[in-house]
Design an enzyme around this catalytic site. Sequence first.
Site, short mmCIF file in Angstrom:
data_model
loop_
_atom_site.label_atom_id
_atom_site.label_comp_id
_atom_site.label_asym_id
_atom_site.label_seq_id
_atom_site.Cartn_x
_atom_site.Cartn_y
_atom_site.Cartn_z
N GLU A 183 -2.25 80.80 30.49
CA GLU A 183 -1.00 81.29 29.92
C GLU A 183 -1.18 82.59 29.15
O GLU A 183 -0.33 83.49 29.22
CB GLU A 183 -0.39 80.22 29.01
CG GLU A 183 0.28 79.07 29.74
CD GLU A 183 -0.72 78.10 30.36
OE1 GLU A 183 -0.30 77.27 31.18
OE2 GLU A 183 -1.92 78.17 30.01
N HIS A 230 3.56 66.49 26.10
CA HIS A 230 4.50 67.18 26.98
C HIS A 230 5.95 66.93 26.59
O HIS A 230 6.84 66.99 27.43
CB HIS A 230 4.28 66.76 28.44
CG HIS A 230 2.92 67.11 28.95
ND1 HIS A 230 2.52 68.41 29.19
CD2 HIS A 230 1.86 66.32 29.26
CE1 HIS A 230 1.28 68.40 29.63
NE2 HIS A 230 0.85 67.16 29.68
#
Length: 350
Positions: A83, A152
């Site tokens: 990322e 998550h």
Amino acid sequence: MSPRTATATHRRGRKASAPPAPTATATTYREALREAHREAMRRDPRVFLMGEDVGRYGGAFAVSLGLLEEFGEDRVRDTPLSEAAFTGAGIGAAMRGMRPVVEIMTVNFSLLALDQVLNNAATLRHMSGGQLSVPLVIRMTTGAGRQLAAQHSHSLEGWYAHIPGLRVLAPATLEDARGMLWPALQDPDPVVIFEHGSLYNLSGHLPADPGPVDIERAAVRRSGTDVTLVAFGGTLGKALTAAESLAAQGISAEVVDLRVLRPLDDATIMESVARTHRLVVVDEAWRTGSLAGEVSARVAEQAFFELDAPVERVGAVEVPVPYAQHLEEATLPQVPGIVAAARRAVGEDG
């Protein structure tokens, strides 16, 4: 109508009427996002999409399905699992005049790119005295309610809304999912778009060419006179359902969809509070340090004497989000909790 009848009708000068053209098309939140990308890429050759699995796989949530085949690998780029690296590449491309859309799979993964977002994307235009712009859009999935366990299920919109130099959006409707991307790409500052994971299958109808939407102001989704419910993203639907339940109990609730989390549209919030004199803020994030706390503080600063009752906040229980469905539901804001908060605000808590 048979061919013979149709011919006879035409000869008499009365043409058979054609069926009306459809004014709206059935779609989903996911498909609306995809069409927003398709429109932006057709309108501006500088726009491209990059991220993990956005190409051949079609995106972790199928938002980019089919875009690789239409626009090719130069404009739909699968990236390595880093990322920080691909967000940094997007920042560099934006500084060089491109219009990148960076997809980060989920908000928890965005923490790996937080240095790029906070220290680079958000600051470069200001540190350079306006000489450098970063017209970058970062999209990411947020929120809980899908049994993906603690790592998550974060709702970190408030973290990003804390950062000067960013614009932060939270589309909660089909119209906003379809219409926010293009104006976001015109912003000289980076824009972060949060897509709640529970909304991707949201279905409805949209005009064939709905056009862009306002990314400056909140939206009043339901008018009311007794209490204001402020919500955004994944909590908007719950707030609207709560408003329906309250209406059945004789309580008129106005629902304000923040949708622009930075900069907050104070005016719309204060106007609503001036009409209803009571406020409930619904936020899926933990209460401590939440965006709900910021909204509450601003109302106390700017509209204190309009309030007839203390501000109510409905947020997540302050624990890591559990995996088990019944425990996950118990930690998150739900319709009965919103209804109870509104009833307390109007003095009808039983």
